[in-house]
Every structure is written in structure tokens, then in C-alpha cells.
Design a protein around this motif. Structure first.
Motif, PDB file in Angstrom:
ATOM      1  N   SER A   5      63.829  -0.892   5.487  1.00  0.00           N
ATOM      2  CA  SER A   5      62.575  -0.612   4.809  1.00  0.00           C
ATOM      3  C   SER A   5      61.886  -1.899   4.359  1.00  0.00           C
ATOM      4  CB  SER A   5      62.834   0.301   3.602  1.00  0.00           C
ATOM      5  OG  SER A   5      61.644   0.564   2.893  1.00  0.00           O
ATOM      6  N   GLN A   6      62.649  -2.841   3.835  1.00  0.00           N
ATOM      7  CA  GLN A   6      62.078  -4.107   3.375  1.00  0.00           C
ATOM      8  C   GLN A   6      61.436  -4.879   4.526  1.00  0.00           C
ATOM      9  OE1 GLN A   6      61.816  -3.791   0.013  1.00  0.00           O
ATOM     10  NE2 GLN A   6      62.710  -5.783  -0.380  1.00  0.00           N
ATOM     11  N   VAL A   7      62.103  -4.901   5.661  1.00  0.00           N
ATOM     12  CA  VAL A   7      61.577  -5.625   6.816  1.00  0.00           C
ATOM     13  C   VAL A   7      60.257  -5.014   7.286  1.00  0.00           C
ATOM     14  CG1 VAL A   7      61.978  -6.180   9.249  1.00  0.00           C
ATOM     15  CG2 VAL A   7      63.819  -6.489   7.572  1.00  0.00           C
ATOM     16  N   VAL A   8      60.229  -3.692   7.421  1.00  0.00           N
ATOM     17  CA  VAL A   8      59.011  -3.026   7.895  1.00  0.00           C
ATOM     18  C   VAL A   8      57.872  -3.221   6.896  1.00  0.00           C
ATOM     19  CG1 VAL A   8      57.983  -0.779   8.435  1.00  0.00           C
ATOM     20  CG2 VAL A   8      60.264  -1.337   9.276  1.00  0.00           C
ATOM     21  N   THR A   9      58.179  -3.158   5.607  1.00  0.00           N
ATOM     22  CA  THR A   9      57.146  -3.360   4.588  1.00  0.00           C
ATOM     23  C   THR A   9      56.528  -4.747   4.711  1.00  0.00           C
ATOM     24  OG1 THR A   9      58.334  -1.875   3.083  1.00  0.00           O
ATOM     25  CG2 THR A   9      56.658  -3.283   2.117  1.00  0.00           C
ATOM     26  N   ARG A  10      57.379  -5.771   4.827  1.00  0.00           N
ATOM     27  CA  ARG A  10      56.858  -7.141   4.953  1.00  0.00           C
ATOM     28  C   ARG A  10      56.021  -7.306   6.212  1.00  0.00           C
ATOM     29  NH1 ARG A  10      59.114 -11.882   3.028  1.00  0.00           N
ATOM     30  NH2 ARG A  10      59.440 -10.602   1.167  1.00  0.00           N
ATOM     31  N   LEU A  11      56.501  -6.819   7.338  1.00  0.00           N
ATOM     32  CA  LEU A  11      55.760  -6.952   8.599  1.00  0.00           C
ATOM     33  C   LEU A  11      54.408  -6.265   8.525  1.00  0.00           C
ATOM     34  CD1 LEU A  11      58.621  -6.295  11.198  1.00  0.00           C
ATOM     35  CD2 LEU A  11      57.688  -8.507  10.504  1.00  0.00           C
ATOM     36  N   SER A  12      54.344  -5.128   7.825  1.00  0.00           N
ATOM     37  CA  SER A  12      53.090  -4.371   7.765  1.00  0.00           C
ATOM     38  C   SER A  12      52.031  -5.094   6.957  1.00  0.00           C
ATOM     39  CB  SER A  12      53.335  -2.985   7.174  1.00  0.00           C
ATOM     40  OG  SER A  12      53.651  -3.071   5.804  1.00  0.00           O
ATOM     41  N   THR A  13      52.419  -6.028   6.089  1.00  0.00           N
ATOM     42  CA  THR A  13      51.418  -6.792   5.340  1.00  0.00           C
ATOM     43  C   THR A  13      50.789  -7.879   6.207  1.00  0.00           C
ATOM     44  OG1 THR A  13      52.976  -8.439   4.448  1.00  0.00           O
ATOM     45  CG2 THR A  13      52.713  -6.383   3.216  1.00  0.00           C
ATOM     46  N   ALA A  69      57.384   2.770   4.244  1.00  0.00           N
ATOM     47  CA  ALA A  69      57.466   1.315   4.192  1.00  0.00           C
ATOM     48  C   ALA A  69      56.169   0.666   4.654  1.00  0.00           C
ATOM     49  CB  ALA A  69      58.638   0.832   5.045  1.00  0.00           C
ATOM     50  N   SER A  70      55.653   1.098   5.793  1.00  0.00           N
ATOM     51  CA  SER A  70      54.455   0.454   6.327  1.00  0.00           C
ATOM     52  C   SER A  70      53.244   0.677   5.430  1.00  0.00           C
ATOM     53  CB  SER A  70      54.166   0.961   7.742  1.00  0.00           C
ATOM     54  OG  SER A  70      53.973   2.362   7.761  1.00  0.00           O
ATOM     55  N   ASN A  71      53.140   1.846   4.821  1.00  0.00           N
ATOM     56  CA  ASN A  71      51.989   2.114   3.961  1.00  0.00           C
ATOM     57  C   ASN A  71      52.154   1.508   2.575  1.00  0.00           C
ATOM     58  OD1 ASN A  71      49.803   4.291   5.124  1.00  0.00           O
ATOM     59  ND2 ASN A  71      51.776   4.408   6.158  1.00  0.00           N
ATOM     60  N   ALA A  72      53.381   1.413   2.079  1.00  0.00           N
ATOM     61  CA  ALA A  72      53.602   0.696   0.823  1.00  0.00           C
ATOM     62  C   ALA A  72      53.237  -0.773   1.003  1.00  0.00           C
ATOM     63  CB  ALA A  72      55.049   0.842   0.373  1.00  0.00           C
ATOM     64  N   GLY A  73      53.563  -1.337   2.163  1.00  0.00           N
ATOM     65  CA  GLY A  73      53.163  -2.711   2.440  1.00  0.00           C
ATOM     66  C   GLY A  73      51.658  -2.874   2.426  1.00  0.00           C
ATOM     67  N   MET A  74      50.955  -1.879   2.956  1.00  0.00           N
ATOM     68  CA  MET A  74      49.494  -1.927   2.968  1.00  0.00           C
ATOM     69  C   MET A  74      48.928  -1.925   1.546  1.00  0.00           C
ATOM     70  SD  MET A  74      47.243   0.450   5.541  1.00  0.00           S
ATOM     71  CE  MET A  74      48.460   0.273   6.839  1.00  0.00           C
ATOM     72  N   THR A  75      49.547  -1.143   0.661  1.00  0.00           N
ATOM     73  CA  THR A  75      49.058  -1.118  -0.722  1.00  0.00           C
ATOM     74  C   THR A  75      49.339  -2.442  -1.411  1.00  0.00           C
ATOM     75  OG1 THR A  75      51.113  -0.219  -1.693  1.00  0.00           O
ATOM     76  CG2 THR A  75      49.510   1.366  -0.848  1.00  0.00           C
TER      77      THR A  75
END
Length: 793
Positions: free
Chosen positions: A146-154, A342-348
Motif C-alpha cells: 500500500s505504501q509503495v502504490v501511494t507514493r507512486l500515485s503522487t 492507496a492510489s486515491n489516498a496518494g492523490m489527496t
């Protein structure tokens, strides 16, 4: 006379107590007739419906459904943590991958990630994060995934999607749980190394959200394979929206299998089956692409007509025929808990950091736009929703690492994090204004705005998730007795059915009365005596009690709705959706409180905590009201409303004062701002739009005292300049009269330069759109018709 009445009442009570309290009397006289009634009114349940209801596990959402949540249990769950290896990967390989991607070039010019990025992702094991080390994977936790996907999505949605899909619902997940040892030994090392790129094909033109109704079919038959006649399937499919399909080397394929000739058993309609098929297998059609709202991740259709597939391609082998739907439901509960949250939390997080900084840098009417209350209101929603999204994402990923497959919680976080991301990005676009609507290399938010509908749509459309899944599945799985009652009704052994139903039904009766009286008590006392953690923080203890009040009212109203509306509740989607909203808001608020505790009760974060929980309580109250205002039985609705809201509605929206405190956290560097946006990839150069904002924000903080000095000089008459002139004009005028030191002059000049980079809007040559493109083809290479009369021709 009084004695007669008294003895009569005592006798009636004794008989009633014997009827209810003694199982040997209660079961034949009460439970058996009730069971018979249930059998008549309970609608028939298909195997796919049963698999969907029984798949996955129940976690904290089940505690909220009970009406009396154990808060100490919530806080006892371990805080998700990265191992040293996972942290190093995040700090090094993930940062490197982010730095390699130019999202504008990939999306506007190349239509794909650069070749060197694909090779780096393969080489460093990004596609094998969930695969055990014994097969060559990284063996990461769900939280690390989850952490990896969140970072990549930013950094880039194409980058994030490319990594998250092979690690989410796909062949690797299915193989690890259900594959034969031979399949695991062959495919898992190839998937881990990137030698094989997987796609999973489920959705078809005729079955989107209703995936269980896929018309793609296979017929058990014999055919030639590798020079021999073997048992296999003749499969026809037409799939769309399949991520990585255009570039995959192996296709996970879901289809309905039939055996009209009885080659493998007596069942003609075997059911949904999952197979793993090499993309170069004869008859497999891939390569064409969809174009999902300017996002350039690989997504497209796959088709095949009468393709012979050997039985050994079925995931898990022949013994797993017909079990595909259960397999998918189990794995979807895990994948849906991680990928889109994860991807949408990164966007926020990206929006909070970038728009917050922009709001401090950008001036209008001589004032930072972040100081205007209208902008601050938007910033408060941005910051508060970001805190919620990150809290819910983290808590749910942590649940997966505890061994859970949270079927209902995954629906909650999928729906609510993507919806809150939509709110956050929309608010961000309002704040940045014209810069946000003009695409180009300098636009840090436009692509996120375009891609928000993708998250809203995929992995179960949000309307479906809210209206049918969260409460529809939650009422069965999370309720402590409903599923047990249904299973007892379906039990064929009559003795066992009566025993199990008797236990579940009378437990349900006690449960209902407990929540009725508890709700009344909370309503009467404003929940002053409700449960809270043993070592509750004084700043948040009251929230646990208020959530307990909502939980009790929700549990009571859920039972009232199921009893009064019965099977029609399934068709009353708006009521079901609102009940789901109540459960969801309690889950989100729980995640916020747990995050606050896990992060060490950081007092600087309290404005975010207060805003998030108060917002959730108000939304839960609004949803409760919505159910009661639209409840068909008006007498019951009026009675329940009075029972829940004895002294009126207790919850209010977060105040403007609190909103200003949240907004202020986004406007300047602080530990709270860093915690809120810790998932962001932050470039360190002014050539990057987010990097330019970071540098300009630092320059703004240094320049603001000097800007006040200039305005004071103008006001006092020591500097002849138009007070409304651009700050650079006043800077030059003050420098010419010696009112600034060389250092002060350079500080203001640096601010001017960086601010101009931040507010710049890209422009292009007039001919940029002159190139005419061919219209996309609408032809298909295969046509699939739904099978007729249970067995296709």
C-alpha cells in the motif's frame, strides 16, 4: 382478588419463561414454527450469491455492527510498520522510479511509460511485491504494498496502476492461494522477475458490475494439444477494460464452464472457472487499447472464439472447475483493500501539499489567497479528507497483514476514499483556478482531475458499492446472527437446522432488545456513560462515546429495517445505501482515532482529528435521518426517530473556526503538514511543478516580513509607489532608494522568480492540434452471445 391476579401473572410469567428459557420446550413449540416460516419467505440463493455473501472475513466493521464496540480491541491492533528492507525500498527504488517518470511526456507524447522505466520496474521486483521470496518475489507486507502504490500515485497514475495491478487482483494472488504446485513453480518466479506480465480478464460488455453474469463460456471437450488428444475446453470470450491486456504475456481468464456431454461429471452448468492462458496461445487476441480519460496505463480488450484450452490451464487444476467466483471474491476483498484506496489516498496527499503551498504563494489583492475564508473552507476539506483517507487506508492494509480478508471494509475504503479524493481534487481545482484547467508540464493537478473518474468506476462502480454492497453484504456478514440464521434455514439436516436456528434466532432476539434499551439510554444521557478506551486521551475520549451512541442506534435501525421491510430492503437501494453510509462513517472515524493513537497523540494534529470525526458524526446523523425520513412505515419511523433523537440532533458540522485551524496547517511547513503528506514524492528542483512549489513556499516565508516592510514604507510616504503595484515594482523602488539591504533585495528577487514559476501557465505553438488522427476502430474480431437455455451451442 389481588392474590388471584398476582398468582395468574406469576403463572403466565412462569409459562413464558419456560417457553423461552428451556430449549427442549422452546424448540418444538416456538423455534420450529418460526423456522418453517423463514423457509417460506427466504428467497432462493444462487451459488454465486452465497459465495459472495460468505467470502472474505469480518473485522472491525463487525464490531461496529454489534452496537457496543470494544474500543480497547481497536486500539490493541498493532500499528502497521515497514520492515527495514521495505523502508529502504520505499526510500530508494520507489524514489528512483518516481524520478524516472515525466508524467506529461508519458501521457501527452509517448502514450506509455519509457522503456527504461518498464525495465527498472522488472529488475527491482516491483511486479513481485506480494510474491514470497522463495519464488523470487519481494515478500512484502500488505502495508508495504500500500505504501509503495501511494507514493507512486503522487507522481504518476500510469506508474501506480502499472505496479499495483500485478500485485492486486490478478494471477499472482490467485496462484498463491489456489494454484497447483506445478503452476506456482512455473509462473511465480516469472511474474516476480517481470518475465511474465499478467492481466486478469473478468469484465465483459454484457456484465460490468454484475460480474457473476459473465456470458463468456467454455465447453468441456477433447482436443489436440502438443500433438496429443487431451481433455480441455473450447472457450469463447469478449472482455474489455482489462488493465495490462495490451502488453501482457499471460491472461487470467474468467468464464462460465459447461459440460453438456458429462466428460468430467454430472453437472451440466459447472459454474465460473478461472484459467491462466499464455497471451501467445493460438486464438488469444490482445493488443488494442482503450484510452481512459488521458491516463496512459495499459488497458484494453481481449477476445477469443472457440479457443481450445487444455484442462491444465485452470488455476488449481481440474479440481477447481466451477470455483472461480469464490476465488475471485476472496482475492478481491484483499486487492480492493489496497490498490484503489492507496492510489486515491496518494492523490489527496499530493493535493494537500501542493495546493496548500500554492495557496500561501499565490497573492490576490495583496493577500495570500489562503487567508480568504472561502479558500480556507476548501483547504479545510482538503486537509480533513486527506487525514481520513490516509487513516482508513493504513488501518485496512494493516488488517490484511493480520490475516483478514475484509470483505465489507474493503468496499467501505474503496468507495469512500475514492469519493473523498474526488472532493479533495475538485476543491483543489477550485483553489488553483485557471492554472488547473490548462494542461501542460507545469500543471500539477490537471491529470489527477482527469483520472478521478477511473477510481470511481473500476473494481465495482461506486454507485453499486454504496447501494448494494456495503450494507447489503454487511447486514449478512457483520451482523452477529443473520448469516447464522440463513445458514440454518439452508441446512438440509433437519435436526441440526433446528438446533442452529434456535441458537441464532433467540440470540438475535436478545441482541435486538439489548440495542433498543442501550439506544434509549444513550439518547437520554447523551451517551455520557457509553464505553470508551481504558486509557482514553482527554482530547478524544468523548468521540468514542458518541460513536458508541451511533453504533447502538445503527444496530437497532438495521434490525428494524430488516424486520419491517424484509426482502424488499434489497430493492430499496437508497435506504440500504444510507444504512451503509452510517456504517462507513463509523469505520472512517474509528480509523482516524486509531491513527491519532498510533502516531503518539500528536497535539499539533488535533485540528485534523476534530474536523475528521465531527464530519463523520454529522454525516452519520444525516444518513440516519435520511433512512427515517424515507422509511415506508411512517409510524415505525416516527417512533424510532424519537427513540434515537430524544433531545434533538446532537451533531453539527465542523465549525468555521476549526476549519481555519485545519487550513492553516496546509499553508506553512510543520511537522503536522509533513505527517499529513508523508506519502508524497517531492522533487527537489524548480523544474518540477511540485518541487517549484516547495522552494517557492520557503522563499515566501522569508519574503513575507519584507513585503510587509515595503507596504509600511509606502504607507508612511517613505516610498513613492502604487500600493497595488506588483511586489517586484516596490522591490525595485525600495532598492533604488537604499531601503533594502543586499540580502533583503536578493530574498525578494528570489521569491519573485520562484513565485512566477509557480503561477505560470503553459502555452504551446498554434499548430499543436493541427495533426489529424484517424478515428478509432469500432470493429471486433469476435462476437460473443449469451448462452441459451443453460448450455451454449
Amino acid at each position: 382478588m389481588i392474590d388471584v391476579i398476582g398468582w395468574t401473572a406469576l403463572g403466565v410469567a412462569a409459562v413464558g419463561g419456560a417457553l423461552v428459557g428451556i430449549p427442549s420446550i422452546r424448540r418444538p413449540l416456538l423455534s420450529q414454527p418460526i423456522l418453517n416460516t423463514f423457509k417460506k419467505i427466504l428467497p432462493a440463493m444462487s451459488d454465486t450469491e452465497r459465495d459472495a455473501l460468505e467470502s472474505g472475513t469480518v473485522w472491525w466493521e463487525g464490531e461496529l455492527f454489534r452496537g457496543r464496540p470494544d474500543w480497547d480491541r481497536l486500539l490493541s491492533y498493532p500499528k502497521p510498520r515497514l520492515s527495514a528492507e521495505e523502508q529502504a525500498f520505499l526510500d530508494n527504488q520507489v524514489e528512483t522510479a518516481c524520478a524516472m517518470v515525466d508524467d506529461w511526456r508519458a501521457s501527452h507524447h509517448d502514450g506509455d511509460l519509457p522503456t527504461e522505466v518498464w525495465e527498472y520496474l522488472k529488475k527491482e521486483g516491483f511486479f513481485g511485491m506480494i510474491i514470497p521470496k522463495s519464488y523470487g518475489g519481494l515478500g512484502f507486507s500488505a502495508y508495504a504494498h500500500s505504501q509503495v502504490v501511494t507514493r507512486l500515485s503522487t507522481r504518476s497514475s500510469a506508474l501506480a496502476v502499472t505496479v499495483m495491478v500485478p500485485n492486486s487482483l490478478g494471477p499472482a494472488e490467485l496462484l498463491m492461494h489456489y494454484g497447483t504446485q506445478e503452476q506456482k513453480d512455473h509462473y511465480l518466479p516469472r511474474l516476480a522477475s517481470g518475465k511474465d506480465i499478467p492481466a486478469f480478464a473478468l469484465t465483459s460488455p454484457w456484465a460490468g458490475s454484475d460480474a457473476a453474469a459473465i456470458p463468456d463460456y467454455g465447453i468441456v471437450c477433447k482436443g489436440q494439444w502438443q500433438g496429443k488428444e487431451v481433455l480441455g475446453m473450447r472457450v469463447t470470450w469478449d472482455k474489455r477494460y482489462i488493465t495490462l491486456a495490451p502488453v501482457c504475456t499471460v491472461v487470467g481468464l474468467a468464464f462460465r464452464l459447461y459440460d453438456p456431454d458429462g466428460l468430467i461429471g454430472d453437472e451440466k452448468d459447472i459454474g465460473i472457472t478461472c484459467a491462466l492462458v499464455p497471451a501467445d496461445h493460438p486464438g488469444v487476441d490482445i493488443g488494442r487499447r482503450h484510452f481512459p480519460l488521458n491516463a496512459v496505463f495499459m488497458n484494453g480488450p481481449t477476445r477469443g472464439k472457440d479457443v481450445f484450452i487444455p484442462m491444465e490451464y485452470i488455476i488449481g487444476g481440474q479440481k477447481m472447475v466451477g470455483k472461480g467466483w469464490r476465488m475471485l471474491m476472496e482475492c478481491l476483498a484483499v486487492g480492493r483493500s489496497i490498490s484503489l484506496p492507496a492510489s486515491n489516498a496518494g492523490m489527496t496527499a499530493l493535493t494537500s501539499r501542493a495546493v496548500g503551498g500554492y495557496s500561501r504563494i499565490r497573492n490576490q489583492f495583496g493577500v495570500s489567497i489562503g487567508q480568504f475564508e472561502g479558500v480556507a473552507e476548501a483547504l479545510a476539506r482538503i486537509g480533513g479528507n486527506t487525514y481520513v483517507a490516509e487513516a482508513a487506508r493504513t488501518m485496512t492494509a494493516g488488517a490484511v497483514d493480520l490475516g483478514e480478508k475484509p470483505a465489507v471494509a474493503s468496499g467501505i475504503v474503496k468507495y469512500h476514499i475514492t469519493e473523498r479524493a474526488r472532493q479533495v481534487v475538485n476543491d483543489g481545482m477550485d483553489v488553483v483556478g485557471g492554472k488547473g484547467i490548462c494542461l501542460g508540464p507545469s500543471n500539477f493537478l490537471g491529470r489527477a482531475y482527469q483520472q478521478i473518474p477511473v477510481g470511481i468506476t473500476v473494481e465495482g462502480a461506486n454507485i453499486l458499492t454504496r447501494c448494494l454492497i456495503i450494507f447489503g453484504q454487511g447486514a449478512t456478514r457483520c451482523h452477529p446472527f443473520v448469516l447464522a440464521e440463513m445458514q440454518a434455514v439452508l441446512e438440509k439436516n433437519q435436526k441440526k437446522a433446528l438446533h442452529d436456528f434456535d441458537q441464532a434466532f433467540w440470540g438475535h432476539v436478545r441482541f435486538v432488545f439489548g440495542n433498543v434499551f442501550r439506544t434509549a439510554g444513550h439518547s437520554l444521557t447523551a451517551a455520557r456513560f457509553a464505553r470508551k478506551p481504558q486509557q482514553a486521551d482527554s482530547d478524544t475520549a468523548r468521540y468514542y462515546q458518541l460513536l458508541g451512541r451511533v453504533s447502538s442506534a445503527f444496530a437497532m435501525l438495521a434490525d428494524v429495517s430488516m424486520f419491517v421491510l424484509g426482502g424488499s430492503l434489497k430493492r430499496r437501494e437508497s435506504i440500504s445505501a444510507r444504512l451503509g453510509d452510517v456504517l462507513s462513517q463509523m469505520y472512517l472515524a474509528s480509523a482516524v482515532l486509531k491513527r491519532y493513537e498510533d502516531e503518539g497523540r500528536q497535539k499539533e494534529d488535533l485540528p485534523l482529528v476534530h474536523w475528521a470525526v465531527q464530519d463523520a458524526l454529522f454525516k452519520a446523523q444525516t444518513a440516519l435521518e435520511g433512512v427515517l425520513e424515507n422509511f415506508p412505515n411512517r409510524f415505525v419511523a416516527a417512533l424510532v426517530k424519537r427513540w434515537i433523537f430524544l433531545w434533538g440532533k446532537p451533531f453539527r458540522q465542523p465549525s468555521d473556526r476549526l476549519g481555519l485551524q485545519v487550513a492553516q496547517l496546509l499553508l506553512e511547513p510543520s511537522a503536522a503538514r509533513d505527517r499529513l503528506t508523508s506519502s508524497c514524492y517531492i522533487p527537489r528542483t524548480e523544474n518540477e511543478p511540485v518541487g517549484a512549489i516547495e522552494l517557492a513556499l520557503q522563499a515566501t516565508l522569508k519574503a513575507e516580513p519584507l513585503q510587509r516592510k515595503l507596504r509600511q514604507l509606502v504607507k508612511s510616504g517613505h516610498l513613492q509607489a502604487n500600493p497595488l503595484a506588483n511586489v517586484r515594482d516596490m522591490t525595485e523602488a525600495a532598492n533604488q532608494v537604499g531601503a533594502l539591504s543586499p540580502e533583503e533585495y536578493q530574498t525578494l528577487k528570489q521569491y519573485d522568480r520562484l513565485r512566477d514559476i509557480v503561477v505560470r501557465v503553459d502555452d504551446f505553438p498554434f499548430e499543436i492540434f493541427a495533426k489529424e488522427e484517424k478515428a478509432p476502430s469500432t470493429t471486433t474480431t469476435a462476437t460473443v452471445l449469451p448462452p441459451k437455455e443453460g448450455v451454449p451451442a
